[in-house]
Write an enzyme that holds these catalytic residues in place. Structure first.
Site, PDB file in Angstrom:
ATOM      1  N   ASP A  74      25.807   2.335  20.946  1.00 31.80           N
ATOM      2  CA  ASP A  74      24.918   3.472  20.677  1.00 31.80           C
ATOM      3  C   ASP A  74      25.552   4.858  20.823  1.00 31.80           C
ATOM      4  OD1 ASP A  74      23.185   1.346  20.511  1.00 31.80           O
ATOM      5  OD2 ASP A  74      21.965   1.916  22.224  1.00 31.80           O
ATOM      6  N   CYS A 133      21.245   0.737  27.794  1.00 28.13           N
ATOM      7  CA  CYS A 133      21.777  -0.191  26.801  1.00 28.13           C
ATOM      8  C   CYS A 133      23.142  -0.748  27.174  1.00 28.13           C
ATOM      9  CB  CYS A 133      21.823   0.493  25.439  1.00 28.13           C
ATOM     10  SG  CYS A 133      20.165   0.905  24.805  1.00 28.13           S
ATOM     11  N   LYS A 172      19.483  -2.029  16.091  1.00 29.96           N
ATOM     12  CA  LYS A 172      18.702  -2.700  17.126  1.00 29.96           C
ATOM     13  C   LYS A 172      17.580  -1.811  17.640  1.00 29.96           C
ATOM     14  CE  LYS A 172      21.676  -1.318  21.040  1.00 29.96           C
ATOM     15  NZ  LYS A 172      20.659  -0.641  21.869  1.00 29.96           N
TER      16      LYS A 172
END
Length: 207
Positions: free
Chosen positions: A24, A119, A85
């Site tokens: 990310d 994450c 995602k």
């Protein structure tokens, strides 16, 4: 049984058995993160080295947070596996299946990205749960607060992840200066390649 009959897993890296996970590193996260430019530089070095060493590279993007940071130069590579995602861990069932079927020799994961306590941590814990050896690149992860970042790193270390740095990973994968790809990676002056993320060690916020 002698002390040498069973070898301990000390996290030794092998380029033939390792994949890189980039979590990310997207433009909309940038303004929130501590030491974002330094983290991006370290991640860019990891991606470039992984590409030269032919490591599988998986890059996740959390939906709604924009594209990956252009500084990563991902468009320069043809072997990036993108993972869109919504869940926190990027090790979705199809990613785990991809690793198992397309890269069956891989038993080690290198992880960098954001956010360390969300994450990144979820990805690391999922990898550990599925039996992978996981290396967390400490100077290539960040969070909005240094407190969240540090406690997450401690949590992952307690769970069995190896905490390391960008250059330690690259040198660990190369193993030897006579590696024919050593000078493919170290093509620039040393000081321009090494990312100075010493601020991440102070636990003091950048801003």
């Amino acid at each position: 049984m002698s002390c040498c009959d069973k070898q301990k897993n000390v996290g030794e890296l092998d380029s033939q058995r390792t994949a890189l996970l980039v979590v990310d590193l997207q433009v909309k996260f940038g303004p929130m993160m501590q030491y974002w430019p330094q983290v991006i530089k370290a991640a860019r070095q990891l991606i470039r080295a992984a590409n030269i060493l032919n490591l599988p590279i998986y890059v996740s993007e959390q939906k709604g947070w924009g594209s990956s940071a252009p500084e990563l130069s991902l468009n320069s590579y043809t072997n990036i596996n993108y993972v869109p995602k919504t869940q926190f861990s990027m090790l979705l069932p199809d990613v785990l299946e991809s690793l198992k079927t397309r890269h069956p020799s891989v038993d080690t994961l290198i992880v960098c990205g954001v956010m360390t306590h969300c994450c990144v941590q979820s990805t690391v814990l999922t990898g550990l749960k599925h039996g992978y050896t996981v290396h967390l690149v400490g100077n290539a992860v960040s969070s909005p607060t240094m407190t969240d970042r540090q406690y997450a790193i401690d949590r992952m270390r307690q769970s069995g992840a190896f905490i390391t740095t960008c250059e330690a990973v690259i040198l660990g994968l190369l193993r030897d200066e006579t590696n024919p790809k050593f000078y493919d990676i170290y093509t620039e002056p040393y000081e321009t390649l090494v990312s100075d993320c010493s601020g991440l060690l102070s636990n003091k916020p950048e801003k």
